[in-house]
Design an enzyme around this catalytic site. Structure first.
Site, PDB file in Angstrom:
ATOM      1  N   HIS A   1       0.856  -1.097   0.113  1.00 32.70           N
ATOM      2  CA  HIS A   1       0.101  -0.066   0.174  1.00 32.70           C
ATOM      3  C   HIS A   1       0.795   1.435  -0.053  1.00 32.70           C
ATOM      4  CE1 HIS A   1      -3.822   2.178   0.820  1.00 32.70           C
ATOM      5  NE2 HIS A   1      -3.163   3.019   1.285  1.00 32.70           N
TER       6      HIS A   1
ATOM      7  N   HIS B   1      -9.910   3.072   0.367  1.00 32.70           N
ATOM      8  CA  HIS B   1     -10.151   2.637   1.567  1.00 32.70           C
ATOM      9  C   HIS B   1     -10.902   1.275   1.743  1.00 32.70           C
ATOM     10  CE1 HIS B   1      -9.476   3.982   5.988  1.00 32.70           C
ATOM     11  NE2 HIS B   1      -8.244   3.744   5.485  1.00 32.70           N
TER      12      HIS B   1
END
Length: 749
Positions: A55, A104
């Site tokens: 990420h 998200h």
């Protein structure tokens, strides 16, 4: 547990360390030891584990992402590009606009409300950190099958989280998408976008320069929520047992964020910061290492001065915590007192936690003991780079051969009518008012257009009516059929949506949502989609300003469809001349712009009527998209059209239905020569729009299209209270509205 200091690490080289549990591979752990010349301390291991996660480090994707720089179109509009918290573009009159879209996804599946809420909070702080006042948000969303029981858990929570956080911040939510598909069942996509406005001279960057300058942490206290949020949640696949990692999800406080925004903007006005970074993914590990890495010196941090919500947190947990509503600023010593005064005025906790040094190391201390001594670039910018193997999947040929031409088409007008009604009442084509009514779309009073319009528009100057338009689009079904073309279709649709409202497209941000990079088929999809997007942006002249890669959207062996979501930002000189989608005046003539071909593979019709996915997606002609955009912008500016709607999912009949329902008037449609009614209504050929032209402007409009070489076919007139396809069927607006507006509430009842 005794403190693991740098000195102890040097003296105990063979101590066991939980590198695997923190998501690191063995070769990565060995690389850290090589960089440091010793084993890492526990705190150093924590920092590397989150900053080298998929990420944060883009270790599987950055070899492909570099195309966005190598193929970047030349434009004077780009002020800040890839590499900062968000891109910045010049929109004229001394204004700069910054925007970015991020994901998200994993946290929103585990804890839908907080996962989505903190997604909004994080992207807002990215925009704030650039020096801008956030002015609007958007939310492209993907959920599993609309009738699946878990969708009833995830969707309402996500929508409530986005609305609850954004509404409390006073930011209008002006657009987005809601898409249902079984492929997202265990991996919903919650992408969030924010746009902010500032003057050119107010741009701020994330760097720590100037030895002796102070490092100030301000905002909320640091807690135990979100520990491992990026390394654990977003950097590996879910197993099939479902939500089990709730503590890794951050908890948001929008009221604290609102104070943080106003406090930060006042600090900016008084020019008190030399560098600034928000605390999002990887928390303090990210903020300190990135600030130091981008600066000209080193940094020393006293970690025990960090204000805590939980006094039991270890140094490693403090460094990994992703507690929300926090910022980190670099401030000259003479400006520290004023900085702290402003924070106190806004009831924002602010603490000097360190200073910029003349050295080249990031050094962190805990009660006087050194627990971190690293080269900051090795943490923030020099993580692993993987050349993941990729290969076109064996099933791709069979998928593409199974095209929509093999599907049964309506046998008569009655069946055609029934299929139109089924399409406009299907979950993906139905009204999303159940969702958007939970968002405040008009707070601040500068929203000019919001969903269900083609793009959201906000006014940024009340005196001149200068405004910006933003649209987000992505079609995972198209990308599954052909990732290269699918990515370009997402770009083309967002570009077309912005142009349809009268704004000139300037730049893009992207959120690339894919399955596991350890699967060669997924990496092929990613490589092809990235290549398609880079090539498309070069052709359209819209540079990529930044964005996000979200991988491991996969449960077990089942990956989501490749889903590149593209956000296009455009500028409109006078928002009073914007073009809405509503057919609002009887007698206006309807023109179809562009070419309609028999392109039904991957279409909404194929999905709704036959539950089918196969074939090749519609062809892309980006030069035609550019021409169509120029025509739509000119027609809007010069008052030649009163309504415009791009054609995409669901084809012409979906666009006409939405425009009729929005304006409360029907339409009489005539099937053009050379087309059958079915193709006319359901084809999803790209590069098309439908416009409503006042009779007084018809000659001027058609002359412009003819002179520029854009096909413009008169297909009907705004009239009555039904959509009447001549020689085929009529559908009263009341019947269409009932089908269109009842679908989502019925699913969630």
């Amino acid at each position: 547990m005794s403190l693991d200091t740098v000195k102890q690490a040097e003296q105990t080289p063979e101590a066991d360390q939980p590198w695997k549990e923190l998501g690191l591979k063995q070769d990565e752990y060995e690389r850290i030891r090589e960089i440091l010349g010793r084993r890492p301390t526990g705190a150093e291991l924590a920092m590397y584990s989150v900053m080298w996660s998929e990420h944060c480090s883009y270790k599987s994707s950055k070899v492909h992402l570099k195309q966005f720089g190598e193929k970047a179109p030349q434009t004077d509009a780009l002020l800040v590009g890839i590499g900062e918290n968000a891109g910045v573009v010049d929109v004229g009159q001394g204004y700069a606009v910054t925007f970015k879209i991020e994901s998200h996804n994993h946290p929103s599946y585990i804890e839908p409300y907080q996962g989505a809420a903190t997604g909004v909070g994080g992207i807002v702080r990215d925009i704030l950190a650039m020096g801008a006042r956030p002015v609007a948000v958007m939310d492209p969303l993907r959920f599993g099958a609309a009738d699946h029981p878990d969708t009833k858990r995830v969707l309402p929570g996500v929508v409530a989280g986005i609305g609850g956080y954004g509404n409390c911040l006073g930011l209008p939510n002006i657009g987005g998408e809601v898409v249902f598909d079984p492929c997202y069942q265990g991996n919903p996509l919650v992408n969030a976008l924010c746009v902010g406005v500032m003057k050119h001279e107010d741009i701020h960057l994330a760097k720590a320069s100037g030895a002796g300058n102070k490092v100030i942490l301000y905002g909320a206290r640091t807690g135990g929520d979100g520990i491992g949020g990026v390394s654990v949640l977003a950097s590996e696949t879910f197993d099939s047992t479902g939500p089990s990692r709730r503590p890794a999800v951050q908890v948001g406080d929008p009221f604290q964020e609102k104070l943080l925004i106003e406090c930060t903007l006042e600090i900016f006005r008084e020019k008190l910061v030399a560098g600034i970074q928000d605390l999002g993914g990887a928390g303090l590990s990210c903020a300190t290492s990135e600030l130091a890495s981008a600066g000209s010196g080193g940094m020393r941090v006293e970690l025990d001065t960090v204000p805590l919500r939980d006094a039991t947190l270890s140094p490693e947990e403090i460094l990994m915590s992703e507690s929300q509503e926090r910022m980190c600023a670099i401030v000259e010593p003479g400006k520290v007192d004023r900085f702290l005064e402003i924070c106190e005025k806004w009831d924002v906790i602010a603490t000097v936690i360190g200073e910029v040094t003349e050295g080249t190391r990031l050094e962190i201390f805990w009660h006087g003991e050194q627990i971190v001594d690293v080269p900051p670039r090795s943490v923030a910018h020099e993580g692993p780079t993987y050349q993941r193997p990729y290969a076109r999947p064996q099933w791709q040929d069979a998928l593409q051969a199974d095209h929509a031409g093999l599907l049964a088409r309506p046998a008569d007008a009655a069946e055609l009518r029934a299929q139109v009604l089924a399409l406009v009442g299907s979950p993906n084509q139905a009204s999303k008012a159940w969702v958007t009514d939970q968002y405040d779309r008009f707070v601040q009073g500068n929203t000019v257009l919001a969903q269900p319009e083609d793009s959201g528009i906000v006014r940024i100057d009340e005196d001149t009516n200068l405004g910006v338009a933003i649209a987000t689009d992505g079609n995972g079904r198209y990308a599954k059929l052909d990732p290269y073309t699918g990515a370009q279709l997402a770009l083309a649709e967002a570009y077309r949506n912005v142009a349809a409202t009268g704004a000139k497209p300037l730049a893009i941000s992207d959120c690339l949502n894919f399955g596991s990079p350890e699967d060669p088929a997924v990496m092929w999809q990613f490589a092809e989609a990235t290549r398609g997007l880079a090539d498309g942006c070069l052709t359209l002249g819209t540079p990529v300003t930044g964005g996000n890669v979200s991988l491991y959207n996969q449960t077990g062996e089942v990956a989501i469809h490749p889903t590149p979501v593209v956000a296009v930002l455009g500028v409109i000189d006078d928002v009073t001349r914007r073009t809405p989608i509503a057919f609002a005046d009887e007698g206006h003539l309807l023109y179809l712009l562009g070419d309609t071909r028999d392109e039904l593979s991957g279409s909404a019709w194929a999905q709704v009527v036959h539950d089918h996915l196969g074939g090749l997606p519609p062809a892309v002609d980006l030069e035609r998209e550019r021409l169509l955009g120029e025509i739509l912008i000119s027609a809007s500016r010069d008052g030649m059209v009163d309504a415009a709607h791009d054609l995409s999912d669901g084809g012409l009949i979906q666009a006409v239905t939405e425009s009729c329902l929005r304006g409360g008037l029907g339409a009489r449609l005539v099937v053009p020569d050379g087309l059958d009614a079915f193709t006319f209504l359901f084809s999803e050929s790209a590069g098309r729009a439908v416009v409503a032209v006042p009779r007084s402007e018809e000659l001027r409009f058609t002359d412009m299209c003819g002179a520029r070489g854009l096909p413009a076919t008169r297909i009907g007139v705004v009239d009555g209270d039904a959509i009447d396809v001549q020689g085929q069927f009529a559908l009263p607006l009341a019947e269409l509205r009932a089908a269109h507006e009842s679908a989502i509430p019925a699913l969630l009842a």
